[in-house]
Write an enzyme that holds these catalytic residues in place. Sequence first.
Site, mmCIF file in Angstrom:
data_model
loop_
_atom_site.group_PDB
_atom_site.id
_atom_site.type_symbol
_atom_site.label_atom_id
_atom_site.label_comp_id
_atom_site.label_asym_id
_atom_site.label_seq_id
_atom_site.Cartn_x
_atom_site.Cartn_y
_atom_site.Cartn_z
ATOM 1 N N LYS A 1 3.550 -58.407 -57.579
ATOM 2 C CA LYS A 1 2.319 -58.945 -55.958
ATOM 3 C C LYS A 1 1.690 -59.912 -56.646
ATOM 4 O O LYS A 1 0.276 -59.549 -56.701
ATOM 5 C CB LYS A 1 1.949 -57.552 -55.293
ATOM 6 C CG LYS A 1 1.486 -57.828 -54.014
ATOM 7 C CD LYS A 1 1.249 -56.737 -53.344
ATOM 8 C CE LYS A 1 0.671 -56.463 -51.852
ATOM 9 N NZ LYS A 1 0.549 -57.499 -51.266
ATOM 10 N N GLU B 1 11.990 -59.648 -45.003
ATOM 11 C CA GLU B 1 10.923 -59.027 -44.935
ATOM 12 C C GLU B 1 9.934 -59.695 -43.697
ATOM 13 O O GLU B 1 9.954 -61.005 -43.994
ATOM 14 C CB GLU B 1 9.484 -58.156 -45.901
ATOM 15 C CG GLU B 1 9.453 -59.982 -46.989
ATOM 16 C CD GLU B 1 8.402 -58.701 -48.195
ATOM 17 O OE1 GLU B 1 8.163 -58.362 -48.356
ATOM 18 O OE2 GLU B 1 8.747 -60.237 -49.224
ATOM 19 N N ARG C 1 0.597 -49.778 -58.419
ATOM 20 C CA ARG C 1 1.407 -50.781 -58.201
ATOM 21 C C ARG C 1 0.674 -52.078 -58.891
ATOM 22 O O ARG C 1 1.707 -53.088 -59.362
ATOM 23 C CB ARG C 1 1.236 -51.056 -56.146
ATOM 24 C CG ARG C 1 2.883 -52.553 -56.304
ATOM 25 C CD ARG C 1 3.287 -51.872 -55.025
ATOM 26 N NE ARG C 1 1.830 -52.673 -54.508
ATOM 27 C CZ ARG C 1 2.217 -52.444 -53.238
ATOM 28 N NH1 ARG C 1 3.016 -52.608 -51.984
ATOM 29 N NH2 ARG C 1 0.583 -53.256 -52.523
HETATM 30 N N1 PMP Z 1 5.291 -57.344 -48.084
HETATM 31 C C1 PMP Z 1 4.448 -58.617 -48.613
HETATM 32 C C2 PMP Z 1 4.639 -59.926 -48.940
HETATM 33 C C3 PMP Z 1 3.410 -58.168 -48.292
HETATM 34 O O1 PMP Z 1 2.293 -58.963 -48.861
HETATM 35 C C4 PMP Z 1 3.094 -57.317 -47.936
HETATM 36 C C5 PMP Z 1 1.716 -56.583 -47.977
HETATM 37 N N2 PMP Z 1 0.864 -56.087 -49.498
HETATM 38 C C6 PMP Z 1 3.586 -55.721 -47.839
HETATM 39 C C7 PMP Z 1 5.345 -56.058 -47.739
HETATM 40 C C8 PMP Z 1 3.169 -54.836 -47.223
HETATM 41 O O2 PMP Z 1 3.482 -53.651 -48.058
HETATM 42 P P1 PMP Z 1 1.875 -52.618 -48.166
HETATM 43 O O3 PMP Z 1 2.479 -51.629 -46.814
HETATM 44 O O4 PMP Z 1 1.612 -52.256 -49.399
HETATM 45 O O5 PMP Z 1 0.474 -53.452 -47.427
#
Ligand code: PMP
Length: 289
Positions: free
Chosen positions: A153, A186, A54
């Site tokens: 990200k 989210e 990712r």
């Molecule tokens: N949404 C956002 C905006 C985040 O920063 C994160 C944390 N990385 C997540 C969702 C959860 O993603 P992950 O399960 O890959 O950590």
Amino acid sequence: MSEQALCWLNGQLLPLADASVPVNDHGLLYGDGVFEGIRIYHKRAFRLQQHLERLALSARAIALDMPYSLAELTAAVQEIVEVFSGESGYIRLMVTRGPGPLGLNPVGCHRPNVILIADQISLVHSQSREQGARLIIAAMRRLPFDGLDPRVKSLNYLNHILAKIEANHAGVDEAVLLNGQGRVTEGTADNIFIVKNETLVTPPCTEGALEGITRELILELAAEAGIPVRIAPLAPYDLYTADECFLTGTGAEMIPVRDIDGRELTKCPGPVFKQLNRLFFERIETESR
Ligand code: PMP
């Protein structure tokens, strides 16, 4: 920062307090860079390959050339995990655009900084983990999908930080961000699920959520356990009237939700949360031992 905090900076391991990058790094000046948050369980980085893939996609999407291959980054993560004093913990892996002239044009940035920080993380109080987190729906909206793709990200989390400040002001644990159409995306650093009529529902990432690695694992576990799953848009109404709600993420792991804008969820922690939470930690055990 705890005493055990450790840094891997462009190939060098050092205590976090001794690590520094130039102040003209465009990561600092403009939030220009990408990152990953990775959990360490039993001295192993959980789902490392997925995180590195990712990261590589985020970097490609912003035209940032990573100075290390995925194999080299894997070795860097293994090195910091080895030396880190904790059995478990959290790694923040960042790739910044690097130092360059003032002005946001990245053309003059030639040396991205690759920074890994290993430390502990706690997103909510342990009491909220057990009894359920309290949420608000933030006035702050998630950046639109057609503005900055949520799959990137990036180092720029300002709108999420502003949503978190709203949660702080309201005296609750976490905030949910809606998209420009008023639908659920989210949390500030976590994906969101509800359970309604025994069906697990989470919004599609095209609504404006990160494609969470934990989200994907939860969907995988639910399918294996025969729990009906739907990926469907959600309105605030759906959150308010859900039987259960929970948050997922690398830092969050799984957090049950007690109430949203003062509306109490029917069950917290509910039976679907409890089942998935058990399967989640069992999977972590099998993959980390
Ligand atoms: N949404 C956002 C905006 C985040 O920063 C994160 C944390 N990385 C997540 C969702 C959860 O993603 P992950 O399960 O890959 O950590």
